[in-house]
Design an enzyme around this catalytic site. Structure first.
Site, PDB file in Angstrom:
ATOM      1  N   ARG A 194      -1.250  -8.417 -13.847  1.00 30.50           N
ATOM      2  CA  ARG A 194      -1.753  -9.729 -14.252  1.00 30.50           C
ATOM      3  C   ARG A 194      -1.563  -9.890 -15.756  1.00 30.50           C
ATOM      4  NH1 ARG A 194      -5.377  -7.458 -10.724  1.00 30.50           N
ATOM      5  NH2 ARG A 194      -5.791  -8.617  -8.792  1.00 30.50           N
ATOM      6  N   LYS A 217      -8.868  -6.392 -12.881  1.00 28.05           N
ATOM      7  CA  LYS A 217      -9.789  -7.284 -12.180  1.00 28.05           C
ATOM      8  C   LYS A 217     -10.702  -6.520 -11.231  1.00 28.05           C
ATOM      9  CE  LYS A 217      -9.825 -11.455  -9.313  1.00 28.05           C
ATOM     10  NZ  LYS A 217      -8.988 -12.471  -8.612  1.00 28.05           N
ATOM     11  N   HIS A 265       0.252 -16.657 -13.516  1.00 30.77           N
ATOM     12  CA  HIS A 265       0.154 -15.908 -12.255  1.00 30.77           C
ATOM     13  C   HIS A 265       1.453 -15.981 -11.458  1.00 30.77           C
ATOM     14  CE1 HIS A 265      -2.795 -13.558 -10.132  1.00 30.77           C
ATOM     15  NE2 HIS A 265      -2.435 -14.083  -8.984  1.00 30.77           N
ATOM     16  N   ARG A 268       3.335 -12.704 -11.384  1.00 30.52           N
ATOM     17  CA  ARG A 268       2.859 -11.712 -10.408  1.00 30.52           C
ATOM     18  C   ARG A 268       3.413 -12.025  -9.015  1.00 30.52           C
ATOM     19  NH1 ARG A 268      -1.388  -7.894  -9.783  1.00 30.52           N
ATOM     20  NH2 ARG A 268      -2.765  -8.197  -7.996  1.00 30.52           N
ATOM     21  N   HIS A 291      -4.406  -4.403  -4.940  1.00 29.10           N
ATOM     22  CA  HIS A 291      -5.209  -5.107  -3.936  1.00 29.10           C
ATOM     23  C   HIS A 291      -6.118  -4.127  -3.203  1.00 29.10           C
ATOM     24  CE1 HIS A 291      -2.155  -8.650  -3.538  1.00 29.10           C
ATOM     25  NE2 HIS A 291      -2.989  -8.812  -4.534  1.00 29.10           N
ATOM     26  N   TYR A 300       3.160 -11.434   1.526  1.00 26.89           N
ATOM     27  CA  TYR A 300       4.539 -11.305   1.056  1.00 26.89           C
ATOM     28  C   TYR A 300       5.460 -10.641   2.082  1.00 26.89           C
ATOM     29  CZ  TYR A 300       2.141 -12.062  -3.420  1.00 26.89           C
ATOM     30  OH  TYR A 300       1.365 -12.568  -4.425  1.00 26.89           O
TER      31      TYR A 300
END
Length: 322
Positions: A194, A217, A265, A268, A291, A300
Protein backbone atom coordinates in the site's frame (compact mmCIF):
# COMPACT_ATOMS: atom_id res chain seq x y z
CA UNK A 1 -46.65 -47.57 66.08
CA UNK A 2 -45.97 -46.29 62.50
CA UNK A 3 -43.97 -43.10 62.08
CA UNK A 4 -46.00 -40.36 60.35
CA UNK A 5 -44.84 -39.80 56.74
CA UNK A 6 -42.84 -36.63 56.16
CA UNK A 7 -42.53 -34.59 52.95
CA UNK A 8 -39.05 -33.00 52.88
CA UNK A 9 -38.07 -29.87 50.93
CA UNK A 10 -34.36 -29.35 50.20
CA UNK A 11 -33.57 -26.63 47.62
CA UNK A 12 -30.98 -24.01 46.69
CA UNK A 13 -32.94 -21.45 44.63
CA UNK A 14 -29.78 -19.52 43.66
CA UNK A 15 -27.61 -22.50 42.82
CA UNK A 16 -24.93 -24.39 44.71
CA UNK A 17 -23.31 -21.24 46.09
CA UNK A 18 -26.60 -19.72 47.35
CA UNK A 19 -28.53 -20.35 50.59
CA UNK A 20 -29.97 -23.81 51.24
CA UNK A 21 -33.51 -24.38 52.54
CA UNK A 22 -34.39 -27.66 54.25
CA UNK A 23 -37.71 -28.38 55.93
CA UNK A 24 -40.15 -31.27 56.35
CA UNK A 25 -43.94 -31.13 56.21
CA UNK A 26 -46.69 -33.54 57.11
CA UNK A 27 -48.51 -33.10 53.81
CA UNK A 28 -47.38 -32.85 50.20
CA UNK A 29 -49.47 -29.71 49.63
CA UNK A 30 -47.66 -27.89 52.45
CA UNK A 31 -44.29 -28.95 51.08
CA UNK A 32 -45.17 -27.74 47.57
CA UNK A 33 -46.53 -24.45 48.87
CA UNK A 34 -43.33 -23.80 50.82
CA UNK A 35 -41.19 -24.68 47.81
CA UNK A 36 -43.15 -22.27 45.59
CA UNK A 37 -42.81 -19.55 48.20
CA UNK A 38 -39.03 -19.90 48.38
CA UNK A 39 -38.64 -19.98 44.60
CA UNK A 40 -40.83 -16.91 44.12
CA UNK A 41 -39.00 -15.01 46.84
CA UNK A 42 -35.57 -15.63 45.33
CA UNK A 43 -36.47 -15.41 41.64
CA UNK A 44 -37.49 -11.74 41.99
CA UNK A 45 -34.56 -9.49 42.94
CA UNK A 46 -35.08 -7.23 45.91
CA UNK A 47 -35.10 -3.48 45.15
CA UNK A 48 -31.57 -3.07 46.49
CA UNK A 49 -30.36 -5.86 44.19
CA UNK A 50 -31.99 -4.58 41.03
CA UNK A 51 -29.71 -3.08 38.41
CA UNK A 52 -30.11 0.61 37.73
CA UNK A 53 -31.36 1.58 34.30
CA UNK A 54 -28.59 2.57 31.88
CA UNK A 55 -29.09 6.31 31.30
CA UNK A 56 -26.06 6.88 29.05
CA UNK A 57 -26.52 8.43 25.64
CA UNK A 58 -25.35 6.63 22.52
CA UNK A 59 -22.53 9.16 22.15
CA UNK A 60 -21.41 8.44 25.71
CA UNK A 61 -21.29 4.76 24.81
CA UNK A 62 -19.11 5.51 21.77
CA UNK A 63 -16.81 7.65 23.94
CA UNK A 64 -16.51 4.83 26.48
CA UNK A 65 -15.67 2.33 23.72
CA UNK A 66 -12.98 4.63 22.36
CA UNK A 67 -11.43 5.31 25.77
CA UNK A 68 -11.26 1.63 26.75
CA UNK A 69 -10.60 -0.03 23.40
CA UNK A 70 -10.77 2.06 20.23
CA UNK A 71 -7.84 4.30 21.11
CA UNK A 72 -5.58 1.22 20.94
CA UNK A 73 -6.65 0.29 17.40
CA UNK A 74 -4.68 1.35 14.34
CA UNK A 75 -7.83 2.77 12.75
CA UNK A 76 -9.48 3.69 16.07
CA UNK A 77 -9.70 7.44 15.47
CA UNK A 78 -11.12 6.94 12.00
CA UNK A 79 -13.71 4.47 13.29
CA UNK A 80 -14.76 6.82 16.08
CA UNK A 81 -15.26 9.63 13.56
CA UNK A 82 -17.54 7.33 11.54
CA UNK A 83 -19.48 6.29 14.65
CA UNK A 84 -19.82 9.93 15.75
CA UNK A 85 -21.28 10.84 12.36
CA UNK A 86 -24.03 8.21 12.60
CA UNK A 87 -24.80 9.13 16.23
CA UNK A 88 -25.21 12.76 15.17
CA UNK A 89 -27.59 11.78 12.35
CA UNK A 90 -29.62 9.72 14.85
CA UNK A 91 -29.90 12.70 17.19
CA UNK A 92 -27.83 11.02 19.93
CA UNK A 93 -30.63 8.95 21.52
CA UNK A 94 -30.36 7.19 24.91
CA UNK A 95 -28.26 4.07 24.33
CA UNK A 96 -31.00 1.80 25.69
CA UNK A 97 -33.39 3.11 23.00
CA UNK A 98 -31.01 2.43 20.10
CA UNK A 99 -32.53 -0.41 18.08
CA UNK A 100 -32.34 -2.31 14.82
CA UNK A 101 -35.41 -0.40 13.61
CA UNK A 102 -33.75 2.93 14.35
CA UNK A 103 -30.55 1.94 12.52
CA UNK A 104 -32.29 0.51 9.43
CA UNK A 105 -34.54 3.58 9.14
CA UNK A 106 -31.47 5.84 9.07
CA UNK A 107 -29.73 3.44 6.67
CA UNK A 108 -32.59 3.77 4.18
CA UNK A 109 -32.21 7.56 4.29
CA UNK A 110 -28.43 7.47 4.00
CA UNK A 111 -28.56 5.24 0.92
CA UNK A 112 -29.95 8.22 -0.99
CA UNK A 113 -26.57 9.94 -0.54
CA UNK A 114 -23.94 7.28 0.20
CA UNK A 115 -22.97 3.89 -1.22
CA UNK A 116 -24.14 0.51 0.15
CA UNK A 117 -20.53 -0.13 1.11
CA UNK A 118 -20.61 2.90 3.44
CA UNK A 119 -23.74 1.78 5.32
CA UNK A 120 -22.36 -1.77 5.55
CA UNK A 121 -19.27 -0.25 7.12
CA UNK A 122 -21.46 1.62 9.61
CA UNK A 123 -23.20 -1.63 10.52
CA UNK A 124 -19.87 -3.37 11.11
CA UNK A 125 -18.74 -0.48 13.33
CA UNK A 126 -21.79 -0.67 15.60
CA UNK A 127 -21.71 -4.46 15.79
CA UNK A 128 -18.11 -4.31 16.89
CA UNK A 129 -18.82 -1.50 19.35
CA UNK A 130 -21.55 -3.38 21.27
CA UNK A 131 -19.69 -6.70 21.14
CA UNK A 132 -16.59 -5.13 22.63
CA UNK A 133 -18.52 -3.24 25.31
CA UNK A 134 -20.18 -6.51 26.36
CA UNK A 135 -16.75 -8.15 26.65
CA UNK A 136 -15.56 -5.23 28.75
CA UNK A 137 -18.61 -5.43 31.04
CA UNK A 138 -19.80 -1.99 29.91
CA UNK A 139 -23.02 -3.16 28.25
CA UNK A 140 -25.54 -5.55 29.80
CA UNK A 141 -28.15 -5.79 27.06
CA UNK A 142 -28.18 -7.57 23.73
CA UNK A 143 -26.34 -6.21 20.70
CA UNK A 144 -29.16 -4.18 19.07
CA UNK A 145 -27.78 -4.53 15.52
CA UNK A 146 -26.67 -8.16 15.74
CA UNK A 147 -29.55 -9.44 13.59
CA UNK A 148 -29.29 -6.85 10.80
CA UNK A 149 -28.03 -8.19 7.48
CA UNK A 150 -25.49 -6.41 5.34
CA UNK A 151 -26.69 -5.07 2.02
CA UNK A 152 -25.53 -7.40 -0.71
CA UNK A 153 -23.27 -5.67 -3.20
CA UNK A 154 -22.73 -7.00 -6.69
CA UNK A 155 -19.07 -7.82 -7.31
CA UNK A 156 -17.58 -5.39 -9.78
CA UNK A 157 -14.63 -5.81 -12.10
CA UNK A 158 -11.40 -4.65 -10.49
CA UNK A 159 -9.64 -1.84 -12.32
CA UNK A 160 -5.92 -2.07 -13.06
CA UNK A 161 -3.43 -0.30 -15.33
CA UNK A 162 -2.30 -1.85 -18.58
CA UNK A 163 1.35 -1.81 -19.65
CA UNK A 164 1.02 1.41 -21.66
CA UNK A 165 -0.63 3.19 -18.74
CA UNK A 166 2.08 2.00 -16.35
CA UNK A 167 4.80 3.34 -18.66
CA UNK A 168 2.98 6.65 -19.13
CA UNK A 169 2.46 7.06 -15.40
CA UNK A 170 6.09 6.40 -14.46
CA UNK A 171 7.36 8.71 -17.20
CA UNK A 172 5.07 11.47 -15.95
CA UNK A 173 6.13 10.98 -12.33
CA UNK A 174 9.82 11.10 -13.33
CA UNK A 175 9.26 14.68 -14.52
CA UNK A 176 8.69 15.83 -10.94
CA UNK A 177 12.30 16.24 -9.90
CA UNK A 178 12.85 16.24 -6.16
CA UNK A 179 9.67 14.29 -5.48
CA UNK A 180 9.76 10.71 -4.22
CA UNK A 181 6.42 9.88 -5.86
CA UNK A 182 8.01 8.01 -8.79
CA UNK A 183 10.10 5.77 -6.53
CA UNK A 184 7.14 5.11 -4.22
CA UNK A 185 4.97 4.16 -7.19
CA UNK A 186 7.64 1.75 -8.46
CA UNK A 187 7.80 0.15 -5.01
CA UNK A 188 4.03 -0.34 -4.96
CA UNK A 189 4.01 -1.83 -8.45
CA UNK A 190 6.94 -4.14 -7.64
CA UNK A 191 5.63 -5.45 -4.31
CA UNK A 192 1.88 -4.79 -4.01
CA UNK A 193 2.51 -2.68 -0.91
CA UNK A 194 0.00 0.00 0.00
CA UNK A 195 1.13 3.56 -0.64
CA UNK A 196 1.05 4.36 3.08
CA UNK A 197 3.28 1.37 3.86
CA UNK A 198 6.20 2.63 1.76
CA UNK A 199 5.62 6.38 1.31
CA UNK A 200 7.97 7.24 4.22
CA UNK A 201 10.27 4.22 3.95
CA UNK A 202 13.56 4.33 5.88
CA UNK A 203 16.93 2.90 4.78
CA UNK A 204 16.85 0.47 7.70
CA UNK A 205 13.77 -1.19 6.17
CA UNK A 206 15.71 -2.30 3.08
CA UNK A 207 18.31 -5.05 3.40
CA UNK A 208 19.31 -8.38 1.87
CA UNK A 209 17.27 -7.79 -1.26
CA UNK A 210 14.02 -7.25 0.61
CA UNK A 211 11.85 -4.39 1.79
CA UNK A 212 10.57 -4.92 5.33
CA UNK A 213 7.14 -3.41 5.99
CA UNK A 214 6.31 -2.66 9.62
CA UNK A 215 3.54 -0.07 9.75
CA UNK A 216 0.95 -2.20 7.93
CA UNK A 217 -2.84 -2.03 7.92
CA UNK A 218 -3.16 -5.45 9.56
CA UNK A 219 -0.47 -4.66 12.14
CA UNK A 220 1.59 -7.67 10.98
CA UNK A 221 5.07 -7.21 9.53
CA UNK A 222 5.89 -8.65 6.13
CA UNK A 223 9.02 -8.76 3.96
CA UNK A 224 8.96 -8.64 0.17
CA UNK A 225 11.81 -9.22 -2.31
CA UNK A 226 12.87 -6.38 -4.60
CA UNK A 227 15.38 -6.08 -7.44
CA UNK A 228 18.94 -4.91 -6.91
CA UNK A 229 18.37 -1.75 -8.92
CA UNK A 230 15.28 -0.85 -6.87
CA UNK A 231 17.14 -1.51 -3.62
CA UNK A 232 19.97 0.78 -4.74
CA UNK A 233 17.52 3.56 -5.65
CA UNK A 234 15.97 3.34 -2.19
CA UNK A 235 19.33 3.28 -0.42
CA UNK A 236 20.39 6.37 -2.37
CA UNK A 237 17.14 8.22 -1.64
CA UNK A 238 15.60 7.11 1.67
CA UNK A 239 14.13 8.21 3.94
CA UNK A 240 11.29 8.84 1.54
CA UNK A 241 8.93 11.79 1.78
CA UNK A 242 5.26 11.13 0.99
CA UNK A 243 4.59 12.29 -2.57
CA UNK A 244 0.88 11.46 -2.73
CA UNK A 245 -0.15 14.92 -3.97
CA UNK A 246 2.38 14.69 -6.80
CA UNK A 247 1.03 11.25 -7.70
CA UNK A 248 -2.54 12.57 -7.81
CA UNK A 249 -1.54 15.48 -10.03
CA UNK A 250 0.13 13.08 -12.45
CA UNK A 251 -2.94 10.80 -12.60
CA UNK A 252 -5.23 13.80 -13.17
CA UNK A 253 -2.98 15.05 -15.97
CA UNK A 254 -3.02 11.64 -17.67
CA UNK A 255 -6.83 11.58 -17.26
CA UNK A 256 -6.96 7.96 -16.10
CA UNK A 257 -10.54 6.93 -15.34
CA UNK A 258 -10.08 5.35 -11.91
CA UNK A 259 -12.62 4.30 -9.26
CA UNK A 260 -13.42 6.98 -6.70
CA UNK A 261 -10.95 7.17 -3.80
CA UNK A 262 -8.60 4.67 -5.44
CA UNK A 263 -5.89 6.79 -7.00
CA UNK A 264 -2.90 5.32 -5.15
CA UNK A 265 -4.66 2.00 -4.48
CA UNK A 266 -4.76 1.35 -8.23
CA UNK A 267 -1.06 0.47 -7.98
CA UNK A 268 -1.84 -2.38 -5.56
CA UNK A 269 -4.62 -3.67 -7.82
CA UNK A 270 -2.28 -3.42 -10.79
CA UNK A 271 0.41 -5.48 -9.04
CA UNK A 272 -2.08 -8.19 -8.01
CA UNK A 273 -3.76 -8.35 -11.42
CA UNK A 274 -0.53 -8.67 -13.41
CA UNK A 275 0.83 -11.15 -10.85
CA UNK A 276 -2.06 -13.49 -11.69
CA UNK A 277 -2.01 -12.72 -15.43
CA UNK A 278 1.64 -13.77 -15.47
CA UNK A 279 0.81 -17.11 -13.84
CA UNK A 280 1.37 -16.33 -10.17
CA UNK A 281 0.15 -18.52 -7.30
CA UNK A 282 -2.92 -17.26 -5.42
CA UNK A 283 -1.50 -18.27 -2.00
CA UNK A 284 1.74 -16.41 -2.69
CA UNK A 285 -0.29 -13.38 -3.73
CA UNK A 286 -2.27 -13.53 -0.48
CA UNK A 287 0.95 -13.45 1.54
CA UNK A 288 2.45 -10.66 -0.55
CA UNK A 289 -0.64 -8.48 -0.13
CA UNK A 290 -0.91 -9.31 3.57
CA UNK A 291 -4.55 -10.39 3.34
CA UNK A 292 -5.78 -12.13 6.47
CA UNK A 293 -8.30 -14.13 4.46
CA UNK A 294 -7.92 -15.82 1.08
CA UNK A 295 -11.42 -14.57 0.24
CA UNK A 296 -9.95 -11.09 -0.29
CA UNK A 297 -7.34 -12.40 -2.71
CA UNK A 298 -9.62 -14.69 -4.73
CA UNK A 299 -10.99 -11.60 -6.49
CA UNK A 300 -7.89 -11.76 -8.71
CA UNK A 301 -7.98 -15.50 -9.43
CA UNK A 302 -9.97 -15.22 -12.68
CA UNK A 303 -7.05 -13.34 -14.28
CA UNK A 304 -4.83 -16.42 -14.13
CA UNK A 305 -4.12 -17.85 -17.63
CA UNK A 306 -5.23 -21.33 -16.56
CA UNK A 307 -8.26 -20.22 -14.54
CA UNK A 308 -11.04 -22.83 -14.94
CA UNK A 309 -9.28 -24.49 -17.88
CA UNK A 310 -10.89 -27.77 -16.82
CA UNK A 311 -14.17 -26.41 -18.19
CA UNK A 312 -12.80 -26.95 -21.72
CA UNK A 313 -12.01 -30.63 -21.25
CA UNK A 314 -14.45 -31.77 -18.58
CA UNK A 315 -17.74 -30.47 -19.91
CA UNK A 316 -20.33 -33.12 -21.00
CA UNK A 317 -19.84 -32.52 -24.74
CA UNK A 318 -16.05 -32.23 -24.71
CA UNK A 319 -15.54 -35.50 -26.58
CA UNK A 320 -18.07 -34.50 -29.27
CA UNK A 321 -16.38 -31.15 -29.69
CA UNK A 322 -12.99 -32.77 -30.19
Amino acid sequence: MATPKKYPVDIRPQGRNGPRFRKSFSTASEANAYKRHILEQYSTPQPWHRQKADTRSLQKLVDTWFKLHGINLKSGHKRKTELDKVVELLGDPPAREFSAKMFTKLRAERLKKVTPNTVNHDLANFRSLFNELKRLGEWEGENPVAGIRRIKIAERELEYLDKKQITALLEELDKYKGSHAALTARLCLATGARWGEVATLRVSQVRAGKVHLTDTKSGKNRSLPISESLQKQIEDTAPLVDGMNTFKRAVDKLDFKLPRSQKTHILRHTFASWFMINGGNIITLQRALGHGSLAMTVRYAHLSPDHLNEVLNLNPIAETSS
